[in-house]
Enzyme design. Structure first.
Site, short mmCIF file in Angstrom:
data_model
loop_
_atom_site.label_atom_id
_atom_site.label_comp_id
_atom_site.label_asym_id
_atom_site.label_seq_id
_atom_site.Cartn_x
_atom_site.Cartn_y
_atom_site.Cartn_z
NE ARG A 16 -2.69 -1.72 3.36
CZ ARG A 16 -3.15 -1.49 4.56
NH1 ARG A 16 -3.90 -0.88 4.65
NH2 ARG A 16 -2.36 -2.47 5.17
CE LYS A 23 5.16 -1.71 5.77
NZ LYS A 23 3.56 -2.18 6.32
N GLY A 80 3.80 -15.10 6.27
CA GLY A 80 3.20 -14.83 7.50
C GLY A 80 3.95 -14.61 8.57
CB THR A 81 3.63 -12.69 11.79
OG1 THR A 81 2.44 -13.19 12.21
CG2 THR A 81 3.07 -11.35 11.15
CB SER A 105 6.47 -4.34 13.49
OG SER A 105 5.60 -5.76 13.19
N GLY A 142 -5.78 -7.96 15.10
CA GLY A 142 -6.15 -9.24 15.76
C GLY A 142 -6.73 -8.65 16.71
C1 UD1 Z 1 -0.36 -8.72 12.38
C2 UD1 Z 1 -1.07 -9.50 13.58
C3 UD1 Z 1 -2.25 -8.81 14.16
C4 UD1 Z 1 -1.95 -7.50 14.53
C5 UD1 Z 1 -1.17 -6.77 13.75
C6 UD1 Z 1 -0.60 -5.25 14.30
C7 UD1 Z 1 -0.47 -11.93 12.91
C8 UD1 Z 1 -0.77 -12.95 11.94
N1 UD1 Z 1 -1.37 -10.73 12.96
O1 UD1 Z 1 -1.18 -8.27 11.27
O2 UD1 Z 1 -3.08 -9.72 14.87
O3 UD1 Z 1 -3.32 -6.90 14.96
O4 UD1 Z 1 0.01 -7.36 13.05
O5 UD1 Z 1 -0.25 -4.46 13.25
O6 UD1 Z 1 0.74 -11.71 13.36
N2 UD1 Z 1 5.87 -9.63 8.07
C9 UD1 Z 1 7.01 -10.58 7.77
N3 UD1 Z 1 6.87 -11.61 6.87
C10 UD1 Z 1 5.62 -11.87 6.85
C11 UD1 Z 1 4.52 -11.13 6.93
C12 UD1 Z 1 4.70 -9.98 7.79
O7 UD1 Z 1 8.07 -10.03 8.12
O8 UD1 Z 1 5.59 -13.01 5.95
C13 UD1 Z 1 6.24 -8.34 8.82
C14 UD1 Z 1 5.95 -7.15 7.96
O9 UD1 Z 1 6.98 -6.56 7.33
C15 UD1 Z 1 5.35 -6.37 9.35
C16 UD1 Z 1 5.15 -7.19 10.42
O10 UD1 Z 1 5.57 -8.45 9.86
O11 UD1 Z 1 6.64 -5.70 9.67
C17 UD1 Z 1 3.58 -7.32 10.58
O12 UD1 Z 1 2.96 -7.73 9.22
P1 UD1 Z 1 1.52 -7.35 9.03
O13 UD1 Z 1 1.14 -7.94 7.45
O14 UD1 Z 1 1.53 -5.85 8.50
O15 UD1 Z 1 0.57 -7.86 10.05
P2 UD1 Z 1 -0.70 -8.69 9.84
O16 UD1 Z 1 -0.62 -9.77 9.48
O17 UD1 Z 1 -1.80 -7.66 9.01
#
Ligand code: UD1
Ligand code: CA
Length: 473
Positions: A16, A23, A80-81, A105, A142
């Site tokens: 986005r 980012k 995913g995280t 993060s 979440g």
């Molecule tokens: C995540 C949480 C959600 C929380 C939100 C807060 C999970 C499943 N969900 O949401 O409960 O409310 O953060 O902002 O954790 N990242 C990686 N690798 C990946 C995916 C993400 O390094 O495969 C990093 C992103 O760069 C970012 C952070 O993790 O810095 C969070 O990822 P993002 O996709 O923004 O979070 P959500 O999954 O939406």
């Protein structure tokens, strides 16, 4: 806090932002988002810091190469995280009871040291502990699911996309920061699956695992939404930039600076102020800036990497351009700059120097009380004390291939519209006649000038315009 490791997740794409720049490398307060997170993380005294990179990994890693103590884990592809933590696991301790891991993060830049210290304290380095926020707009986050009884124990985190309409009404959210006890870390990560709406490995599933193992899950509520706000798009970035700048303005005023309008100042680096500093509207400060007692900065100045001594007055629209925080431009006491002056890298000005409108100084030293008030250029010069450089005079320091030095000794007067062709020395007490081109060293105390003799034709009648013919239109 010897037993803590930090993992900073920074592998996500940041779609986005609609940008070619990853980012976490977009800047806030002049510094990449992730640098703010690393700074806080370092202040926590963590044992190890692991940054998870994936999307544009090489760019992110290169931008952070100056941190010798960071470890990088590559997450490719990004699933995913939870998968991000799995990718970092090889760097994390496998011994049982070996402290805890704090998950941050890279795109949550304003997270505060006090908040993280309180979170880690709440975890006692051994309980799964979540950073939460109460909000009336929980959309996208979440949700913290608790028991309906009076204990209100945490049962799990449900992601927006997996939540029931009932769960979506929950106003307590997980902000993406948690502490995981290392004793369980590896086993829990290995047990994650992607059976969910996004088919991602959710780090948040650890909560239900802890509950199933009858372990305590703690929460710590953050009270400032900006601290836990993530940057997902340019509007959120701008919003957090303003929050950050309000904060910096507050700190400057707390230190005694008087800001004409705290909403109209931008600090992209660090400003240190003495007493009675005044800053008018629309100024931008970059890198390291030190403002001595009584310094006044007029409206719309840009000041980068500079040390202004006491009582310096900078008039509006002046640009001070030091090249790095290791090489500050220095300006002596009670000097006056501008309006519309430009100081470039390597400028050193003595006390009471005056640099006026449309004067450019580069890589030059000016002694006490010297003046260049109008339309001048001094490059690669050493200028003594009490020198006056007339309007429109310049050093010709560049011959098209090399730069050369100009020396202007004490008490010299350079007449208007002169060119000093370097290398050249104008000796002490000398005068250069207006409109001269000086390419040889001059004698001390001498008047030196190169000037064509004026010719004068008496009774000269200027050419007249032919009368225009009205019918020719
Ligand atoms: C995540 C949480 C959600 C929380 C939100 C807060 C999970 C499943 N969900 O949401 O409960 O409310 O953060 O902002 O954790 N990242 C990686 N690798 C990946 C995916 C993400 O390094 O495969 C990093 C992103 O760069 C970012 C952070 O993790 O810095 C969070 O990822 P993002 O996709 O923004 O979070 P959500 O999954 O939406
Ligand atoms: Ca996601």
């Amino acid at each position: 806090m010897s037993g803590m490791d930090v993992v900073i997740m920074a592998a996500g794409k940041g779609t986005r932002m609609k940008s070619r720049t990853p980012k976490v490398l977009h800047t806030l307060g002049g510094v990449p988002l992730i640098e703010h997170v690393i700074k806080v993380s370092k202040s926590l005294g963590a044992r190890r810091q692991v940054v998870v990179v994936g999307h544009e990994a090489s760019k992110v890693q290169a931008a952070l190469a100056h941190h010798e103590d960071l470890m990088f884990a590559l997450q490719e592809p990004q699933l995913g995280t939870g998968h991000a933590l799995q990718s970092a696991a090889a760097h994390l301790p496998v011994l049982p009871n070996a402290g805890c891991t704090l998950v941050l993060s890279g795109d949550v830049p304003l997270i505060g040291l006090n908040t993280l210290q309180a979170l880690v304290a709440a975890s006692k380095e051994q309980h799964l502990t979540l950073l939460t926020l109460k909000t009336s707009s929980p959309q996208g986050y979440g949700r913290i699911v608790r028991t309906p009884n009076a204990n209100r124990q945490v049962l799990g985190i449900v992601e927006e996309k997996d939540a029931s309409p009932q769960e979506r009404l929950i106003e307590e959210i997980y902000v993406g920061v948690m502490v995981i006890p290392n004793a369980h870390l590896h086993a829990w990560l290995a047990a994650l699956n992607n059976n969910n709406a996004q088919q991602e490995y959710y780090l948040t599933d650890l909560v239900a695992m802890a509950v199933a193992a009858k372990l305590e899950v703690h929460t710590h509520a953050c009270l400032d939404p900006n601290e836990v706000a993530g940057v997902n798009d340019p509007a959120q970035l701008a919003h957090l930039e303003r929050a950050y700048q309000r904060n910096v303005a507050g700190q400057l005023m707390h230190a005694g600076a008087r800001l004409a309008d705290p909403a109209r100042i931008d600090v992209r680096g660090e400003v240190v102020v003495g007493q009675d500093v005044e800053i008018d509207v629309g100024c931008v400060f970059e890198g390291r800036v030190v403002l001595g007692d009584g310094v006044k900065i007029g409206a719309h100045c840009v000041v980068s990497n500079a040390h202004l001594s006491a009582d310096v007055v900078v008039k509006p629209f002046t640009h001070i351009q030091g090249e790095s925080s290791a090489h500050l431009i220095t300006v002596g006491e009670a000097a006056q700059l501008g309006p519309y002056a430009r100081l470039r890298a390597g400028t050193v000005l003595g006390a009471e120097v005056h640099i006026g409108n449309f004067v450019e100084i580069k890589n030059s030293t000016l002694g006490v009380g010297s003046k260049a008030n109008h339309l001048a250029y001094l490059g690669d010069s050493v200028v003594g004390d009490r020198v006056n450089v007339g309007a429109g005079s310049i050093t010709a320091n560049y011959d098209g291939a090399n730069k050369h030095k100009t020396v202007i000794e004490d008490d010299v007067h350079v007449g208007s519209n002169s060119v000093l062709v370097a290398p050249v020395t104008i000796a002490r007490g000398g005068t250069v006649g207006a409109g001269s081109v000086i390419s040889k060293d001059t004698q001390a105390g001498a008047l030196t000038l190169t000037r064509a003799k004026a010719a004068s034709l008496a009774h000269w009648s200027r050419p007249q315009k032919k009368p225009t013919n009205p019918s020719s239109g």
